[in-house]
Motif scaffolding. Structure first.
Motif, PDB file in Angstrom:
ATOM      1  N   SER A 190       0.843  -1.196   0.000  1.00 29.74           N
ATOM      2  CA  SER A 190       0.000   0.000   0.000  1.00 29.74           C
ATOM      3  C   SER A 190       0.875   1.242   0.000  1.00 29.74           C
ATOM      4  O   SER A 190       2.047   1.200   0.352  1.00 29.74           O
ATOM      5  CB  SER A 190      -0.927  -0.011   1.216  1.00 29.74           C
ATOM      6  N   ALA A 191       0.238   2.342  -0.433  1.00 32.12           N
ATOM      7  CA  ALA A 191       0.990   3.587  -0.596  1.00 32.12           C
ATOM      8  C   ALA A 191       1.445   4.089   0.755  1.00 32.12           C
ATOM      9  O   ALA A 191       0.720   4.004   1.754  1.00 32.12           O
ATOM     10  CB  ALA A 191       0.107   4.624  -1.278  1.00 32.12           C
ATOM     11  N   LEU A 192       2.684   4.598   0.751  1.00 35.89           N
ATOM     12  CA  LEU A 192       3.218   5.161   1.985  1.00 35.89           C
ATOM     13  C   LEU A 192       3.151   6.662   1.899  1.00 35.89           C
ATOM     14  O   LEU A 192       3.448   7.256   0.855  1.00 35.89           O
ATOM     15  CB  LEU A 192       4.693   4.727   2.150  1.00 35.89           C
ATOM     16  N   HIS A 193       2.616   7.274   2.951  1.00 32.44           N
ATOM     17  CA  HIS A 193       2.669   8.737   2.946  1.00 32.44           C
ATOM     18  C   HIS A 193       2.759   9.222   4.365  1.00 32.44           C
ATOM     19  O   HIS A 193       2.190   8.639   5.300  1.00 32.44           O
ATOM     20  CB  HIS A 193       1.454   9.334   2.240  1.00 32.44           C
ATOM     21  N   ARG A 194       3.486  10.314   4.468  1.00 29.23           N
ATOM     22  CA  ARG A 194       3.631  10.904   5.788  1.00 29.23           C
ATOM     23  C   ARG A 194       2.302  11.495   6.235  1.00 29.23           C
ATOM     24  O   ARG A 194       1.873  11.349   7.351  1.00 29.23           O
ATOM     25  CB  ARG A 194       4.701  12.002   5.741  1.00 29.23           C
ATOM     26  N   ARG A 195       1.679  12.216   5.320  1.00 30.66           N
ATOM     27  CA  ARG A 195       0.345  12.787   5.530  1.00 30.66           C
ATOM     28  C   ARG A 195      -0.554  12.293   4.403  1.00 30.66           C
ATOM     29  O   ARG A 195      -0.067  11.816   3.384  1.00 30.66           O
ATOM     30  CB  ARG A 195       0.403  14.324   5.491  1.00 30.66           C
ATOM     31  N   LYS A 196      -1.858  12.430   4.575  1.00 30.18           N
ATOM     32  CA  LYS A 196      -2.751  12.000   3.496  1.00 30.18           C
ATOM     33  C   LYS A 196      -2.428  12.783   2.241  1.00 30.18           C
ATOM     34  O   LYS A 196      -2.159  13.979   2.301  1.00 30.18           O
ATOM     35  CB  LYS A 196      -4.210  12.247   3.890  1.00 30.18           C
ATOM     36  N   THR A 197      -2.486  12.115   1.124  1.00 34.34           N
ATOM     37  CA  THR A 197      -2.077  12.736  -0.117  1.00 34.34           C
ATOM     38  C   THR A 197      -2.968  13.918  -0.442  1.00 34.34           C
ATOM     39  O   THR A 197      -4.208  13.822  -0.364  1.00 34.34           O
ATOM     40  CB  THR A 197      -2.194  11.719  -1.274  1.00 34.34           C
ATOM     41  N   ALA A 198      -2.407  15.008  -0.775  1.00 33.46           N
ATOM     42  CA  ALA A 198      -3.113  16.208  -1.223  1.00 33.46           C
ATOM     43  C   ALA A 198      -4.295  16.519  -0.328  1.00 33.46           C
ATOM     44  O   ALA A 198      -5.388  16.803  -0.798  1.00 33.46           O
ATOM     45  CB  ALA A 198      -3.567  16.037  -2.658  1.00 33.46           C
ATOM     46  N   SER A 199      -4.078  16.409   0.909  1.00 33.62           N
ATOM     47  CA  SER A 199      -5.197  16.569   1.847  1.00 33.62           C
ATOM     48  C   SER A 199      -5.853  17.923   1.708  1.00 33.62           C
ATOM     49  O   SER A 199      -7.073  18.023   1.620  1.00 33.62           O
ATOM     50  CB  SER A 199      -4.676  16.384   3.275  1.00 33.62           C
ATOM     51  N   TYR A 200      -5.020  18.967   1.661  1.00 32.14           N
ATOM     52  CA  TYR A 200      -5.611  20.312   1.559  1.00 32.14           C
ATOM     53  C   TYR A 200      -6.467  20.443   0.306  1.00 32.14           C
ATOM     54  O   TYR A 200      -7.634  20.840   0.360  1.00 32.14           O
ATOM     55  CB  TYR A 200      -4.489  21.359   1.522  1.00 32.14           C
ATOM     56  N   SER A 246     -10.923  13.349   3.854  1.00 33.35           N
ATOM     57  CA  SER A 246      -9.686  13.715   3.151  1.00 33.35           C
ATOM     58  C   SER A 246      -8.772  14.557   4.049  1.00 33.35           C
ATOM     59  O   SER A 246      -7.571  14.640   3.798  1.00 33.35           O
ATOM     60  CB  SER A 246      -9.987  14.524   1.886  1.00 33.35           C
ATOM     61  N   PHE A 247      -9.361  15.190   5.005  1.00 32.51           N
ATOM     62  CA  PHE A 247      -8.549  16.041   5.860  1.00 32.51           C
ATOM     63  C   PHE A 247      -7.728  15.175   6.802  1.00 32.51           C
ATOM     64  O   PHE A 247      -8.255  14.267   7.448  1.00 32.51           O
ATOM     65  CB  PHE A 247      -9.469  16.979   6.649  1.00 32.51           C
ATOM     66  N   ASP A 248      -6.463  15.480   6.829  1.00 35.33           N
ATOM     67  CA  ASP A 248      -5.597  14.714   7.720  1.00 35.33           C
ATOM     68  C   ASP A 248      -5.445  15.479   9.019  1.00 35.33           C
ATOM     69  O   ASP A 248      -4.861  16.567   9.032  1.00 35.33           O
ATOM     70  CB  ASP A 248      -4.227  14.522   7.061  1.00 35.33           C
ATOM     71  N   PRO A 249      -5.979  14.938  10.109  1.00 36.68           N
ATOM     72  CA  PRO A 249      -5.919  15.711  11.354  1.00 36.68           C
ATOM     73  C   PRO A 249      -4.484  15.948  11.839  1.00 36.68           C
ATOM     74  O   PRO A 249      -4.246  16.846  12.623  1.00 36.68           O
ATOM     75  CB  PRO A 249      -6.716  14.843  12.337  1.00 36.68           C
ATOM     76  N   ARG A 250      -3.550  15.171  11.319  1.00 42.75           N
ATOM     77  CA  ARG A 250      -2.165  15.368  11.746  1.00 42.75           C
ATOM     78  C   ARG A 250      -1.622  16.710  11.280  1.00 42.75           C
ATOM     79  O   ARG A 250      -0.666  17.242  11.827  1.00 42.75           O
ATOM     80  CB  ARG A 250      -1.284  14.244  11.212  1.00 42.75           C
ATOM     81  N   LEU A 251      -2.330  17.255  10.248  1.00 44.54           N
ATOM     82  CA  LEU A 251      -1.888  18.552   9.738  1.00 44.54           C
ATOM     83  C   LEU A 251      -2.016  19.621  10.813  1.00 44.54           C
ATOM     84  O   LEU A 251      -1.325  20.629  10.794  1.00 44.54           O
ATOM     85  CB  LEU A 251      -2.733  18.935   8.522  1.00 44.54           C
ATOM     86  N   ILE A 252      -2.991  19.381  11.724  1.00 41.25           N
ATOM     87  CA  ILE A 252      -3.181  20.351  12.803  1.00 41.25           C
ATOM     88  C   ILE A 252      -1.899  20.472  13.632  1.00 41.25           C
ATOM     89  O   ILE A 252      -1.526  21.566  14.052  1.00 41.25           O
ATOM     90  CB  ILE A 252      -4.354  19.902  13.706  1.00 41.25           C
ATOM     91  N   TRP A 253      -1.259  19.360  13.741  1.00 42.96           N
ATOM     92  CA  TRP A 253      -0.090  19.350  14.624  1.00 42.96           C
ATOM     93  C   TRP A 253       1.202  19.656  13.902  1.00 42.96           C
ATOM     94  O   TRP A 253       2.262  19.718  14.523  1.00 42.96           O
ATOM     95  CB  TRP A 253       0.003  17.985  15.320  1.00 42.96           C
ATOM     96  N   ASP A 254       1.145  19.812  12.617  1.00 43.86           N
ATOM     97  CA  ASP A 254       2.354  20.197  11.883  1.00 43.86           C
ATOM     98  C   ASP A 254       2.664  21.661  12.148  1.00 43.86           C
ATOM     99  O   ASP A 254       1.968  22.343  12.881  1.00 43.86           O
ATOM    100  CB  ASP A 254       2.136  19.963  10.381  1.00 43.86           C
ATOM    101  N   GLY A 255       3.676  22.121  11.457  1.00 39.01           N
ATOM    102  CA  GLY A 255       3.988  23.533  11.592  1.00 39.01           C
ATOM    103  C   GLY A 255       4.915  23.793  12.771  1.00 39.01           C
ATOM    104  O   GLY A 255       5.551  22.881  13.318  1.00 39.01           O
ATOM    105  N   ARG A 256       4.905  25.041  13.144  1.00 42.26           N
ATOM    106  CA  ARG A 256       5.865  25.445  14.184  1.00 42.26           C
ATOM    107  C   ARG A 256       5.554  24.736  15.488  1.00 42.26           C
ATOM    108  O   ARG A 256       4.385  24.623  15.875  1.00 42.26           O
ATOM    109  CB  ARG A 256       5.839  26.942  14.382  1.00 42.26           C
ATOM    110  N   THR A 257       6.555  24.287  16.121  1.00 47.23           N
ATOM    111  CA  THR A 257       6.342  23.563  17.374  1.00 47.23           C
ATOM    112  C   THR A 257       7.018  24.256  18.535  1.00 47.23           C
ATOM    113  O   THR A 257       7.140  23.678  19.612  1.00 47.23           O
ATOM    114  CB  THR A 257       6.894  22.134  17.262  1.00 47.23           C
TER     115      THR A 257
END
Lengths: 207, 565
Positions: free
Chosen positions: A37-47, A193-204
């Protein structure tokens, strides 16, 4: 929290299906060596997907509200109702409880979804670290209520199947319900399609 | 990144497989594009479907629901009521109707709109379907191309929809009777049309009724067709007994118009569209030959006219050709009398051929339209008006114009208008005079002396009868007794056992025997003629017949014995 490393910082990537952890690669089209299966860090093209589906859902929500969704005919008295007119009729005819339920399921919930998903998308894109746990909760809420937003469609489908008494009483679906159903499906797809992990990305830095 | 030791992955982790690049992510944007296209198509569709919006005014908005009540033409929905509001003067309601795009042509000048509601009348029931579905607005389109967006709705459904095959005609009547829009038109008691509309004439002198007769029955209406009001019951008492004449019961109740062509030769050109006809009150007057122009005449009677009423017939030689229109009293100072002036209208055309000839004659002689000179000649010839008793029971009078050969000469003024016809005492007055004369004559008969003579004669008769009783009757009874005894002896003599009868029987037997011997003798002489000279010689062949036994002298016995030899 800042001490906790993230997978891509470690050059790792996990397979979502079989759980295999493998080395991260800069290539886009990586696949799990074990299950394929496809590997992706985040869901593909989630935005993009979420935006597209959300906008499509919103566009379809307009005819869903403008067009009548259900025709009730009783002894030759034909009534075409849109969502809003149905709610108002229920309210006026002495069923405020039902009116509230229908209003919640048909108007409040979809509007909430549009609003919440837009907020999540915008804030996640901006990498905002504002109220991240609350936003995560909001996302879970949207996922949860998504199951229940088909209420109107179910009502119309059930009534159409049950109330077929010829001239005495008749319920028929009208085009509005199709648009409403499509809206619900599209918003559910959008929230998926929205990857909730995107919420936690960005500046930490403030974590 | 910060904590290297913890984050160090094991070195033997596998490398992911790299596959070829898949289709770009931009495909997902097709979804909102399609959604937008769908929405746009809906908008375009709605925009294309939207027809003109028209305003129709009605007296009442009863049964009209905004957003629901449809507008239908031939039961096909062509629009919907959008809004109902009062007019600014609160006099009527204005119904805003959104027509469909396909019904654009209905926004033209002569389109008619009306509200279809259940209507129950004597003429029938209509709009039953709206009992359940609610009222709708019916539409009927005309021919006009002129655009119009404000309409005045009809309060009643039109009887005739546009374009139905047939023709409409105009009837003129004194009054509407029990007719109404939608009242049936009958031809031979089959409904062939309807009353479309009616209105008062401009001067108020009558009613103009527009009727519509559907195809193909409209061809039965010719230039000479007569129309009459069929709503009444026509009762007539004639020589054939009581006659009740009606159209169908529905027509009697709800009113109707019947028409027919007059019997006999008539103009059978089919009538043109909108041709004008007169509506008669009943069939009899309708089928009567046309009256033609009326003439007014006046008569001056010197007698009481009790029983003469306005409307009484005026007859000429027994032909009804007019009616009395006025009865007024006059005062004649000279003779201190109260003559009665009777005015009448006459329709000379009812006289038929006679009138035609008279008119032709008048034209030839240069007479005026009233034929006053010809009438003058007729008057000189004895034409007089009389008030005659039409009905002995009720004493009703009518005016009769007749020729009285021995009428006294009167002065006639041909220039007087109206024409004055001299009068003669009526037949009833004459009868009274004659009766008086008869009574007078009877009065002159000498009943006293007749009575006296009759009394004397009766006394004589009485004495004569007494004489007859006293003398003649006893003698008659004696004579009768003598006659009775004579008859008794005669009877005795004729009885079966009387000596006379016995003797008569014996005598007849002797006579028979004699006849037999005579026959034997003649037979013998026929065979032996010489015996006359020589005498009879014994011949065994000839035998003296034996004497017959004595039998009663009945004819029966004689016949049976006589046939033996």
């Amino acid at each position: 929290m800042s001490a906790l490393p993230r997978a891509h910082e470690l050059g790792l990537i996990g397979c979502h299906v079989c759980g295999l952890v493998c080395r991260d690669t800069p290539m886009d089209d990586a696949a799990c060596p074990r299950c394929g299966s496809a590997l992706h860090r985040r869901k593909t093209a989630s935005y993009a997907r979420t935006w597209a589906l959300l906008i499509a859902g919103f566009l379809l929500y307009i005819p869903a509200n403008v067009l009548p969704i259900m025709r009730t005919a009783s002894l030759g008295d034909v009534d075409d109702n849109t969502i809003i007119s149905g709610v108002m009729e229920l309210w006026n005819k002495g069923s405020p409880d039902l009116a509230v339920i229908v209003f919640t399921a048909s108007i409040l919930v979809p509007m909430t979804k549009f609003f919440v998903l837009t907020t999540l998308l915008v804030s996640a894109r901006r990498g905002s670290n504002w109220a991240r746990p609350q936003r995560a909760k909001l996302y879970r809420l949207v996922e949860f209520i998504g199951y229940w937003s088909m209420l109107d469609v179910f009502v119309v489908a059930l009534l159409t199947a049950l109330v077929q008494f010829g001239i005495f009483s008749l319920v028929a679906p009208l085009p509005g319900v199709i648009f409403f159903g499509l809206t619900v499906v599209l918003t559910m797809l959008a929230s998926m399609s929205f990857d909730p992990r995107l919420i936690w990305d960005g500046r930490t830095d403030d974590d | 990144m910060t904590d290297e030791s913890r984050a160090t992955p094991p070195d033997d982790l596998p490398q992911p497989v790299v596959r070829s690049r898949r289709v770009g992510i931009s495909l997902i944007w097709l979804v909102p594009v399609i959604a937008a296209l769908v929405g746009l198509s809906l908008v375009v569709h709605a925009w294309l479907q939207a027809g003109p919006t028209i305003n129709i005014s009605f007296q009442t908005a009863e049964g009209l629901t905004p957003g629901k009540t449809p507008v239908k033409y031939k039961s096909v929905t062509i629009g919907k009521v959008e809004k109902v509001r009062l007019s600014s003067d609160r006099d009527h309601v204005i119904v805003k109707v959104a027509l469909e795009k396909s019904a654009e042509s209905f926004a033209t000048a002569d389109t008619r709109f009306w509200v279809v509601r259940p209507r129950i009348g004597l003429g029938g029931v209509s709009g039953v379907s709206t009992l359940l579905s609610g009222a709708y607005i019916g539409a009927d389109i005309g021919n006009s191309k002129e655009e119009k967006y404000r309409f005045k709705g009809l309060e009643l459904p039109p009887a005739i929809t546009h374009g139905s095959p047939g023709r409409s005609f105009v009837l003129h009547a004194q009054d509407l009777g029990s007719l109404d829009v939608g009242s049936p038109i009958y031809y031979r008691r089959i409904q062939v049309g309807q009353v479309a509309s009616y209105q008062l004439d401009k001067d108020g002198s009558g009613v103009t009724i527009r009727i519509f007769v559907g195809s193909p029955n409209d061809r039965f209406i010719t230039d000479s067709t007569r129309f009459w009001n069929a709503s009444g019951v026509d009762v007539s008492l004639g020589a054939n007994g009581l006659k009740l004449n009606t159209q169908s019961l529905a027509a009697v109740l709800a009113g109707g118009v019947a028409f027919q062509n007059p019997p006999g030769p008539h103009d059978s050109t089919p009538a043109k569209e909108d041709a004008s006809f007169r509506l008669f009150g009943d069939e009899t007057t309708a089928m009567a030959p046309p009256d033609g122009p009326a003439h007014y005449i006046r008569m001056r009677f010197k007698q009481s006219l009790r029983g003469l009423a306005v409307g009484a017939p005026v007859e000429f030689l027994g032909v009804n050709f007019g009616k009395v229109v006025s009865i007024k009293m006059d005062y004649d100072e000279k003779s201190q009398s109260f003559p009665i002036i009777v005015g009448a209208v006459i329709y000379p055309q009812r006289l038929g051929q006679a009138n035609d000839k008279l008119v032709a004659l008048a034209k030839a002689q240069g007479d005026d339209a009233d034929l006053s000179h010809i009438v003058g000649r007729l008057v000189a010839h004895g034409l007089r008006a009389q008030a005659r008793t039409g009905n002995l029971l009720t004493g009703q009078l009518y005016i009769a114009l007749d020729f009285l050969p021995n009428a006294a000469k009167v002065k006639y003024d041909p220039n007087a208008r109206p024409l004055e016809i001299p009068t003669a005492p009526g037949s009833f007055d004459k009868l009274q005079e004659q009766l008086a004369e008869i009574v007078d004559k009877i009065h002159k008969i000498p009943f006293d002396s007749i009575g006296k003579h009759l009394d004397d004669s009766l006394a004589n008769l009485d004495s004569t009868l007494k004489q007859v009783n006293g003398q003649v009757l006893p003698q008659v009874s004696e004579t009768l007794k003598g006659a009775q005894s004579t008859l008794g002896s005669a009877n005795h003599m004729l009885a079966g056992d009387s000596p006379l009868q016995q003797n008569l029987g014996t005598t007849l037997q002797e006579l028979r025997r004699m006849a037999r011997s005579l026959r034997v003798l003649t037979d013998y002489l026929g065979v032996h003629p010489e015996a006359l000279i020589r005498g009879r010689h014994a011949d065994p062949a000839v035998r003296e017949p034996a004497a017959e036994p004595t039998t009663p002298a009945t004819s029966n016995g004689a016949a049976s014995k006589g046939s033996k030899p």
